[in-house]
Design an enzyme around this catalytic site. Structure first.
Site, PDB file in Angstrom:
ATOM      1  N   HIS A   6       3.719  -2.332   3.044  1.00  0.00           N
ATOM      2  CA  HIS A   6       3.771  -0.993   2.455  1.00  0.00           C
ATOM      3  C   HIS A   6       5.054  -0.846   1.654  1.00  0.00           C
ATOM      4  O   HIS A   6       6.143  -1.071   2.201  1.00  0.00           O
ATOM      5  CB  HIS A   6       3.699   0.070   3.555  1.00  0.00           C
ATOM      6  CG  HIS A   6       2.380   0.067   4.276  1.00  0.00           C
ATOM      7  ND1 HIS A   6       2.084  -0.835   5.274  1.00  0.00           N
ATOM      8  CD2 HIS A   6       1.279   0.829   4.112  1.00  0.00           C
ATOM      9  CE1 HIS A   6       0.849  -0.616   5.693  1.00  0.00           C
ATOM     10  NE2 HIS A   6       0.327   0.386   5.008  1.00  0.00           N
ATOM     11  N   ASP A  10       0.808  -1.217   0.000  1.00  0.00           N
ATOM     12  CA  ASP A  10       0.000   0.000   0.000  1.00  0.00           C
ATOM     13  C   ASP A  10       0.848   1.278   0.000  1.00  0.00           C
ATOM     14  O   ASP A  10       2.009   1.263   0.394  1.00  0.00           O
ATOM     15  CB  ASP A  10      -0.871   0.046   1.270  1.00  0.00           C
ATOM     16  CG  ASP A  10      -2.026  -0.939   1.213  1.00  0.00           C
ATOM     17  OD1 ASP A  10      -1.999  -1.815   0.325  1.00  0.00           O
ATOM     18  OD2 ASP A  10      -2.931  -0.835   2.044  1.00  0.00           O
TER      19      ASP A  10
HETATM   20 ZN    ZN Z   1      -2.574   3.076   3.304  1.00  0.00          ZN
END
Ligand code: ZN
Length: 497
Positions: free
Chosen positions: A463, A321
């Site tokens: 991430h 992400d």
């Molecule tokens: Zn996020």
């Protein structure tokens, strides 16, 4: 595309600015007219900050015999917390853990009190969670991670503390117990840890060279926070001691192959080649046959894996992400390629606009590029128009850059409600394995989290904006492969579960 957005924004700023001035003026007039100033001033605060905060405590069984999980939460508006800790049947252990947790909580409340005096709008957050690491001797290491954040400071603090228990015997080994109080072994350990730190590339730029020696010199206090498993001996160092606080607490892991010789017999691995008979005798003396059986089962599994190709079809979806990121995303794509893995990247529209070529590279490498809103907005807090804008503009720019249709979105913070779902036609994708890579920024913790929580059909949240995530990915994928997992995109996983 860029220009109109900026223009709209400045008009909005103008409107907000002038309405604020009008409101302030009206408020000032009302205040002067009001017969009871104090009352008028204090009412809004009380509304926002109810005096009674509800603290809830829950105790449930853990997966580890003899250990319960206590969860204590407060949803106080200003000073919420979520605290989780282990509880056993051994009083001395429970007391130590509870002491620590209570101190942390009190300190947090005290800090919040002081901060509120300076600025009543300050908000805080405290989270204590823990992991259980097991050793086949029946000894558990509980690793408590205490993380606090305050709205008036940009960086939170993280502290790791460890507690040890064999729930059957009540034993709790300190690091000095593990090394049988032998200062020579401690010296050896200290040298290995120091070498491990100095050769960790992710740390080099961050080391406090002047303090490194002090915090790794052979005294027991330096090594008091440790965990032991059958594979490794792990040490935790506070943030801002041996390295700057951008890397958080440091976790150093020594393999058992290396460190076993330093340890008390209880923690030495049962050597497979040399003394198999001896060790199985030892085992039967002090443990049940159940243990021996489970060990056999593990051996069988191991040999199957090494000789046969894996055909059990276990699948896992890796998701990244908040990118694209100019430094980390490409590294991640490279590691995925090495493992022939396909993943899903939930990108922010604003970053795709900034780094279109990286988004395109991710897509061209065969990965799914999906929607994570334009500005990482909490969709549940937006008007339907703003919500649609966050999503639609992001879809538009991704489709423009990749030339392919966007098929999924993930709401920032996992925040969805009926209102959001009703407005969006794309499938909402959440996750079940939260590596918390953004929080600890530590490759080893990320890997451990994946090892402990991944199952068939899992969606793993990472991430692609943190170096530590890229650093740990190779090992994580190697592990998952060895467990027979195949890597697929989220959309593939959801269409053929
Ligand atoms: Zn996020």
């Amino acid at each position: 595309m860029k220009k109109p957005r900026h223009k709209t924004r400045s008009i909005w700023i103008d409107i907000i600015f002038s309405s604020t001035i009008i409101l302030l003026t009206v408020a000032a007039i009302l205040l002067t007219l009001s017969p009871n100033k104090n009352q008028t001033a204090s009412t809004p605060i009380e509304k926002e900050h109810p005096v009674v905060d509800s603290i809830e405590t829950e105790v449930i069984d853990s997966n580890y015999p003899g250990i319960k999980i206590v969860t204590k939460t407060s949803n106080d508006k200003k000073a919420p917390f979520a605290i989780q800790y282990p509880q056993s049947t051994i009083d001395s252990f429970n007391e130590r853990v509870l002491n620590y947790v209570t101190n942390v909580q009190e300190e947090y409340m005290e800090t919040m009190k002081n901060k509120s005096l300076l600025d009543e709008n300050t908000k805080g957050e405290l989270n204590i969670s823990y992991e259980t690491l097991t050793h086949s001797s029946g000894n558990y290491s509980f690793v408590l991670v205490n993380n606090s954040n305050f709205s008036d400071s940009t960086k939170g603090t993280t502290e790791i503390r460890t507690f040890h228990l064999n729930p059957e015997t009540g034993d709790s080994y300190s690091i000095a117990d593990l090394l049988e109080g032998d200062i020579d072994r401690l010296r050896q350990l200290s040298a290995w840890v120091l070498a491990e730190i100095q050769t960790d590339e992710a740390l080099t730029k961050h080391l406090h060279l002047e303090q490194l020696e002090q915090y790794t010199e052979p005294n027991w206090g330096n090594f008091q926070y440790y965990a032991v498993t059958d594979d490794s001996l792990i040490f935790y160092f506070d943030e801002n001691t041996i390295a700057d606080d951008s890397v958080g607490p440091i976790i150093i892991s020594l393999s058992m192959n290396k460190s076993a010789n330093l340890l008390l017999d209880t923690f030495k691995p049962k050597s497979v080649e040399s003394s198999k008979d001896d060790s199985s005798l030892e085992k039967e003396e002090d443990s049940t046959t159940e243990n021996t059986e489970s060990e056999d089962a593990i051996e069988v599994e191991d040999s199957e894996e090494s000789t046969e190709t894996i055909t059990d079809g276990k699948k896992v979806a890796l998701t990244f992400d908040d990118g694209p990121d100019p430094k980390v995303t490409r590294q991640i794509v490279e590691i995925l390629e090495k493992h022939n893995a396909k993943a899903t990247f939930f990108m922010l529209g604003s970053r795709v606009e900034y780094y279109p070529e990286i988004a395109k590279e991710v897509f061209d490498a065969g990965h799914e590029v999906a929607n994570h809103t334009w500005n990482h907005a909490d969709l549940t807090k937006l008007t339907p128009e703003r919500m649609a804008k966050e999503i639609n503009e992001t879809t538009a720019i991704i489709e423009q850059v990749t030339g392919a249709e966007v098929t999924a979105y993930r709401p920032p913070y996992g925040a969805v409600n009926e209102k959001v779902r009703k407005h969006l036609s794309l499938p909402t994708v959440l996750w079940d394995v939260d590596t918390r890579d953004w929080e600890h920024r530590n490759s080893q913790k990320m890997i451990q989290n994946i090892k402990q929580n991944t199952k068939d059909g899992s969606i793993i949240l990472m991430h692609d904006i943190h170096q530590s995530t890229a650093d740990g990915l190779d090992a994580a994928l190697t592990y998952l492969e060895s467990e027979g997992y195949q890597f697929v995109t989220v959309s593939e996983l959801l269409s053929n579960p």
